[in-house]
Design a protein around this motif. Structure first.
Motif, mmCIF file in Angstrom:
data_model
loop_
_atom_site.group_PDB
_atom_site.id
_atom_site.type_symbol
_atom_site.label_atom_id
_atom_site.label_comp_id
_atom_site.label_asym_id
_atom_site.label_seq_id
_atom_site.Cartn_x
_atom_site.Cartn_y
_atom_site.Cartn_z
ATOM 1 N N ASN A 76 0.859 -1.446 0.376
ATOM 2 C CA ASN A 76 0.231 0.305 -0.035
ATOM 3 C C ASN A 76 1.021 1.253 -0.353
ATOM 4 O O ASN A 76 2.325 0.930 -0.114
ATOM 5 N N PHE A 77 0.159 2.507 -0.041
ATOM 6 C CA PHE A 77 1.080 3.285 -0.100
ATOM 7 C C PHE A 77 2.419 3.620 1.062
ATOM 8 O O PHE A 77 3.256 4.448 0.546
ATOM 9 N N GLU A 78 1.456 3.289 2.218
ATOM 10 C CA GLU A 78 2.905 3.498 3.020
ATOM 11 C C GLU A 78 3.489 3.049 3.632
ATOM 12 O O GLU A 78 4.876 3.168 3.173
ATOM 13 N N GLU A 79 3.976 1.435 2.793
ATOM 14 C CA GLU A 79 4.987 0.516 2.533
ATOM 15 C C GLU A 79 5.579 0.297 1.238
ATOM 16 O O GLU A 79 6.406 0.245 1.974
ATOM 17 N N LYS A 80 4.733 1.396 0.600
ATOM 18 C CA LYS A 80 5.872 1.536 -0.137
ATOM 19 C C LYS A 80 6.706 2.537 -0.127
ATOM 20 O O LYS A 80 7.937 2.775 -0.577
ATOM 21 N N LEU A 81 5.973 3.215 0.862
ATOM 22 C CA LEU A 81 6.981 4.824 1.051
ATOM 23 C C LEU A 81 8.656 4.475 2.486
ATOM 24 O O LEU A 81 9.133 4.940 1.870
ATOM 25 N N ASN A 82 7.772 3.777 3.201
ATOM 26 C CA ASN A 82 8.666 2.976 4.171
ATOM 27 C C ASN A 82 10.398 2.194 3.271
ATOM 28 O O ASN A 82 10.670 1.846 3.991
#
Ligand SMILES: [Zn+2]
Length: 301
Positions: A76-82
């Motif tokens: 998800n978005f947060e995982e891609k960012l992290n």
């Protein structure tokens, strides 16, 4: 009834494989474009590209380090960012045209960073980064910036242009001075991730309290965004800096040296062009670029 089923089956057989082939083609095209943009963006650090026996594709650094292109995980978005891979990092295409509104909430092209790559280029530790810093006189003060991969050089060139523009356009000075900082070894508040300021590759220009998505409402941010100097943004983009004003999680005073993001946007404005080679958009009259294209073709054949 039987005839209808037959027609449906025939239609499925006729269309499905072509769609699959098309999707596969698009994926490979974008992968090659991403890898080429990175190779051109970091010419002194990237040696090439490699497809391993398990079909995984890696960027190969001159140090010998291999960086995975796509972990193929659903994030998800947060995982891609992290935890982005190279594919995630380049997935959202940075818009080079001027903004007319605040970006969508999770549209943050360039905000995801592959630290494996950044460390290879700008320094693997605080000590290494600090060895790579040099002083850049912007004409508005002297600031530390990373000399690797032309980052400091491009910052200096951007300010040379801005200074001359500011002589005839008085409004520009208010955006570029006083500068709010360049190198600062720190993690991004509320995350475990190092800020790009930790590598000396980002500059915060003149501060306004509406500049950051955590300080201001989207309405306030958008107001500031629309009143921001388009000339300043354009100069920085021409020198391969992304602007945090083009992120849904806006960071309007923030400019970050990210040649791979800008080059991808410049070369491949439209992702996949029908009936054109995958590298369509790149100037191929340059032998060095021809060699890089050939290297990718050979590795991913
Ligand atoms: Zn910043």
């Amino acid at each position: 009834m039987k005839k209808n089923i037959f027609l449906v089956l025939a239609a499925i057989l006729f269309f499905t494989p072509r769609y699959l082939v098309k999707a596969e083609d698009d994926y490979n095209t974008v992968m090659k474009q991403d890898l080429l943009a990175i190779m051109i963006a970091y010419p002194e650090h990237v040696a090439g590209v490699e497809k391993a026996s398990n079909e995984k594709v890696y960027l190969v650094m001159k140090s010998g380090k291999r960086i995975l292109y796509d972990d193929k995980r659903n994030k998800n978005f947060e995982e891609k960012l992290n935890n982005p891979d190279l594919q995630d990092m380049l997935e959202q295409k940075y818009p080079l045209e001027p903004v007319t509104k605040l970006m969508d909430k999770n549209f943050d092209p360039g905000r995801a960073r592959v630290y494996e790559l950044i460390r290879e280029v700008y320094g693997t530790s605080r000590q290494q980064v600090e060895k790579n810093l040099m002083m850049v006189n912007t004409g508005y003060g002297v600031f530390q910036f990373n000399k690797q991969n032309n980052a400091a050089q491009e910052l200096r060139s951007a300010f040379t242009e801005l200074r001359s523009m500011a002589q005839t356009n008085k409004k520009i000075s208010a955006f570029i001075a006083p500068c709010s900082g360049t190198y600062n070894y720190r993690v991004i508040a509320g995350t475990g991730r190092l800020s790009p300021h930790s590598f000396g590759t980002a500059i915060d220009l003149s501060r306004d309290k509406r500049d950051y998505w955590k300080w201001a409402t989207p309405e306030e941010g958008e107001k500031r965004l629309l009143s921001y100097s388009k000339e300043v943004v354009e100069v920085f983009e021409n020198h391969n800096f992304v602007w945090g004003g083009k992120w849904g999680h806006f960071d309007i005073l923030h400019f970050e040296y990210r040649p791979e993001i800008i080059l991808k946007a410049r070369y491949f404005r439209n992702n996949v062009e029908v009936d054109k080679p995958w590298y369509y958009g790149v100037a191929t009259d340059n032998t060095d670029i021809q060699n890089k294209i050939q290297l990718i073709e050979n590795a991913l054949r």
